[in-house]
Design an enzyme around this catalytic site. Sequence first.
Site, PDB file in Angstrom:
ATOM      1  N   ASN A  37       0.807  -1.214   0.000  1.00  0.00           N
ATOM      2  CA  ASN A  37       0.000   0.000   0.000  1.00  0.00           C
ATOM      3  C   ASN A  37       0.846   1.272   0.000  1.00  0.00           C
ATOM      4  O   ASN A  37       1.695   1.471   0.868  1.00  0.00           O
ATOM      5  CB  ASN A  37      -0.910  -0.013   1.245  1.00  0.00           C
ATOM      6  CG  ASN A  37      -2.081   0.946   1.125  1.00  0.00           C
ATOM      7  OD1 ASN A  37      -2.424   1.372   0.019  1.00  0.00           O
ATOM      8  ND2 ASN A  37      -2.689   1.275   2.251  1.00  0.00           N
ATOM      9  N   HIS A 122     -15.610  -2.266   9.028  1.00  0.00           N
ATOM     10  CA  HIS A 122     -15.128  -1.047   9.680  1.00  0.00           C
ATOM     11  C   HIS A 122     -16.277  -0.071   9.863  1.00  0.00           C
ATOM     12  O   HIS A 122     -16.796   0.453   8.880  1.00  0.00           O
ATOM     13  CB  HIS A 122     -14.102  -0.326   8.804  1.00  0.00           C
ATOM     14  CG  HIS A 122     -12.737  -0.908   8.869  1.00  0.00           C
ATOM     15  ND1 HIS A 122     -11.627  -0.224   8.444  1.00  0.00           N
ATOM     16  CD2 HIS A 122     -12.287  -2.106   9.316  1.00  0.00           C
ATOM     17  CE1 HIS A 122     -10.553  -0.985   8.620  1.00  0.00           C
ATOM     18  NE2 HIS A 122     -10.926  -2.137   9.128  1.00  0.00           N
ATOM     19  N   TYR A 160      -9.735   9.166   9.612  1.00  0.00           N
ATOM     20  CA  TYR A 160     -11.096   8.717   9.384  1.00  0.00           C
ATOM     21  C   TYR A 160     -12.037   9.860   9.035  1.00  0.00           C
ATOM     22  O   TYR A 160     -13.229   9.804   9.242  1.00  0.00           O
ATOM     23  CB  TYR A 160     -11.646   7.941  10.600  1.00  0.00           C
ATOM     24  CG  TYR A 160     -10.650   6.976  11.143  1.00  0.00           C
ATOM     25  CD1 TYR A 160     -10.158   5.956  10.333  1.00  0.00           C
ATOM     26  CD2 TYR A 160     -10.159   7.086  12.431  1.00  0.00           C
ATOM     27  CE1 TYR A 160      -9.209   5.063  10.810  1.00  0.00           C
ATOM     28  CE2 TYR A 160      -9.217   6.196  12.912  1.00  0.00           C
ATOM     29  CZ  TYR A 160      -8.751   5.186  12.087  1.00  0.00           C
ATOM     30  OH  TYR A 160      -7.826   4.326  12.565  1.00  0.00           O
ATOM     31  N   ASP A 215      -8.962  -0.407  17.013  1.00  0.00           N
ATOM     32  CA  ASP A 215      -7.576  -0.328  16.529  1.00  0.00           C
ATOM     33  C   ASP A 215      -6.919   0.939  17.085  1.00  0.00           C
ATOM     34  O   ASP A 215      -7.366   2.048  16.798  1.00  0.00           O
ATOM     35  CB  ASP A 215      -7.610  -0.286  14.988  1.00  0.00           C
ATOM     36  CG  ASP A 215      -6.241  -0.466  14.359  1.00  0.00           C
ATOM     37  OD1 ASP A 215      -5.235  -0.414  15.087  1.00  0.00           O
ATOM     38  OD2 ASP A 215      -6.189  -0.652  13.126  1.00  0.00           O
ATOM     39  N   HIS A 217      -3.850   1.689  16.408  1.00  0.00           N
ATOM     40  CA  HIS A 217      -2.964   2.106  15.314  1.00  0.00           C
ATOM     41  C   HIS A 217      -1.615   2.617  15.817  1.00  0.00           C
ATOM     42  O   HIS A 217      -1.112   3.652  15.362  1.00  0.00           O
ATOM     43  CB  HIS A 217      -3.662   3.151  14.431  1.00  0.00           C
ATOM     44  CG  HIS A 217      -3.534   2.851  12.975  1.00  0.00           C
ATOM     45  ND1 HIS A 217      -2.477   3.292  12.219  1.00  0.00           N
ATOM     46  CD2 HIS A 217      -4.309   2.136  12.141  1.00  0.00           C
ATOM     47  CE1 HIS A 217      -2.626   2.863  10.977  1.00  0.00           C
ATOM     48  NE2 HIS A 217      -3.719   2.153  10.896  1.00  0.00           N
ATOM     49  N   GLU A 267      -0.156  -6.435  11.411  1.00  0.00           N
ATOM     50  CA  GLU A 267      -0.459  -6.033  10.029  1.00  0.00           C
ATOM     51  C   GLU A 267       0.762  -5.455   9.320  1.00  0.00           C
ATOM     52  O   GLU A 267       0.789  -5.433   8.089  1.00  0.00           O
ATOM     53  CB  GLU A 267      -1.643  -5.057   9.974  1.00  0.00           C
ATOM     54  CG  GLU A 267      -1.372  -3.706  10.576  1.00  0.00           C
ATOM     55  CD  GLU A 267      -2.554  -2.738  10.468  1.00  0.00           C
ATOM     56  OE1 GLU A 267      -3.697  -3.167  10.655  1.00  0.00           O
ATOM     57  OE2 GLU A 267      -2.314  -1.549  10.211  1.00  0.00           O
ATOM     58  N   HIS A 317      -4.944  -9.328   8.151  1.00  0.00           N
ATOM     59  CA  HIS A 317      -5.200  -7.973   7.673  1.00  0.00           C
ATOM     60  C   HIS A 317      -6.007  -8.030   6.381  1.00  0.00           C
ATOM     61  O   HIS A 317      -5.722  -8.846   5.505  1.00  0.00           O
ATOM     62  CB  HIS A 317      -3.835  -7.318   7.420  1.00  0.00           C
ATOM     63  CG  HIS A 317      -3.880  -5.842   7.205  1.00  0.00           C
ATOM     64  ND1 HIS A 317      -3.051  -5.215   6.298  1.00  0.00           N
ATOM     65  CD2 HIS A 317      -4.625  -4.871   7.775  1.00  0.00           C
ATOM     66  CE1 HIS A 317      -3.279  -3.912   6.335  1.00  0.00           C
ATOM     67  NE2 HIS A 317      -4.226  -3.672   7.217  1.00  0.00           N
TER      68      HIS A 317
END
Length: 408
Positions: A37, A122, A160, A215, A217, A267, A317
């Site tokens: 990604n 999600h 987000y 999460d 993160h 992940e 993931h």
Amino acid sequence: MKITDAKVFVGGPGKNYVTLKIMTDQGVYGLGDATLNNRETLPAAYLQDYLIPNLIGMDPRNSEDIWQFFYRGAYFRRGPIAMAAFGAIDMALWDIKGKLANMPLFQLFGGKSREGAMVYAHATGADREDLMDSIAHYVSLGYKAVRVQCGIPGMPTASYAVPETKGQGKHYISDFSGIRPKVEVWDRARYMRYMPGALMEIRDRFGPDLHILHDVHHRLTPREAAQFAKAVEPANLFWLEDPTPAEDQNALKLLRQHSTVPIAIGEVFNSVYDCNRLIEQELIDYIRIAVTYGGGITPVKRIVDLAGLHNVRTGFHGAPSHSPICMAAQAHLNAWAPNFGIQEYLVLGTPACDAMFPANHKMENGMVYVSDAPGLGVDFDETEAARYSYAPGSHPIVRLEDGTMWNY
Ligand code: CS2
Ligand code: MG
């Protein structure tokens, strides 16, 4: 049997999928995914410049030896770019093997341990109420498990914020567009004050049966993560993901001393050597490594077996960046793995994506049912793929309020 040629395609509907197609002298071909990604051109170049010229002439049935040839042969081992490139080759060779055997891959692994594999969606909201709507939407679609993230008051630029329509629902993602990263400002204290209460309210609103995941993160220090994990215990989470940056694996010891909340990590991992200590010391409950980033089915299946010895379950993931080819490989592992946990599921289901990667994997009531087609059970429409081209992107960067660089 010989590999005669291989091609790499970069592009896709809203994502730069890196798709490898390996051709053989017997007409059978295999597909693999090397989508790293926001750094997609790098595994593509590795494949094109070095790996494909070496693949030509090899017997595609020797997937183990070919994996070892590239992994050991590189001399400089591991790393996400190389492992994603090896992963694509490995998936494609398993795809070929399944087609030769005329069997879906899960049969070659040992058959099905379950019919459907539970997935999570999600749910994300700009604020708490928006998040509640998003959760209610996924619950109404039949999902049994939902990851919940929301904006934190006083942190307007945190992740987000960008709505994206995908499949049947709305969800929010970070803005990855452009080569220069967006900047998000993060305040750990605000997050730690706000989020435990929000998680408790979600539990109260949706009742005891919904599996709630969250999460972090990588955004807390080890001590903060331990405090946070203790604070969210009453919400009875299915898992708490990436409470700390995974490089510091000692951090989990402190957390384990203070909380029994289930932990999911991995992940960003790309080899068994990232996972083995956390698994063997039983510092995690779910291993999140993906088949693409982890170097393919061959090494990831070994990680799943190691995890099984220590009561660690899978939670691969499955962010939107994963191509349907990687998701298919994971669907076969999920059907087989005796220690399957859950699958993050955000890829399949958009008409443009389905047109580029036709498949018969089915999604129903929050469960994925793997296809019975031989091999991976996903195809690749090159005419569709030709409509797309590469668009550079970047993960956002995160700074603390005083400007200090932090973890995205
Ligand atoms: C996230 C990812 O899916 C997840 O759990 O952590 O969306 C992550 O941000 C991206 O995959 C980064 O590439
Ligand atoms: Mg994550």
